[in-house]
Design a protein around this motif. Structure first.
Motif: not given
Length: 161
Positions: A6, A66-67, A69, A79, A81, A83, A88-89, A91, A111-112
């Motif tokens: 990332y 957007r999930d 976490m 935070s 993720e 997706k 996973l694109y 975080k 974090h790409s």
């Protein structure tokens, strides 16, 4: 799922409101509809702290999930993720810090994963595309997003494209 390194991208901005007011904005369901300059539609799937899920549809038609976490009310942070299908694109880490009574800082740390986002291109081209195009665009993107939240928090107006 492909393993990929990332690249961190940080957007920060000071906002003329209390940390509590800013947290109330960023922790509200479907908040991207009011604050995100590139969001055509933010649709709630499920809401409830770290179990929250929503969909962001961009003006270009791209839809991402957007999930959430983690969710920390005490530290005004969460935070999530980003997706699309199984990929996973990014975080993303959101945080509000108090500076003064009526001044707060919004930080969005992305974090790409450029190799995934640029997956349709040949793997030998990806590092060049990431450095010359993708990462500069993502830096502009995160800065525009924090500016959109600042605008909304300070004016109570909906951010437009």
């Amino acid at each position: 799922m492909e393993k990929s390194e990332y690249t961190p991208l940080l957007g920060q901005i000071e906002v003329a409101c209390s940390a509590e007011e800013l947290w109330a904005i960023i922790s509200r369901p479907e908040n991207l509809n009011e604050c995100h300059p590139f969001c055509a539609q933010n649709t709630l799937m499920q809401w409830g702290d770290e179990h929250s899920k929503d969909i962001i549809e961009y003006y270009n038609g791209l839809k991402l999930e957007r999930d959430f976490m983690t969710w920390d009310e005490a530290n005004k942070s969460y935070s999530l993720e980003i997706k699309r299908k199984k990929w996973l694109y990014a975080k993303v880490f959101w945080k509000v810090d108090s500076i003064e009574e009526d001044k707060a800082r919004l930080s969005i740390n992305i974090h790409s994963f450029p190799n995934i986002a640029l997956g349709r291109y040949h793997k030998l081209l990806r590092p060049f595309l990431a450095k010359l195009y993708f990462l500069p665009k993502m830096k502009h993107y995160v800065n525009a997003v924090v500016q959109g939240f600042k605008y909304h928090a300070e004016t109570a107006k909906v951010v437009k494209k």
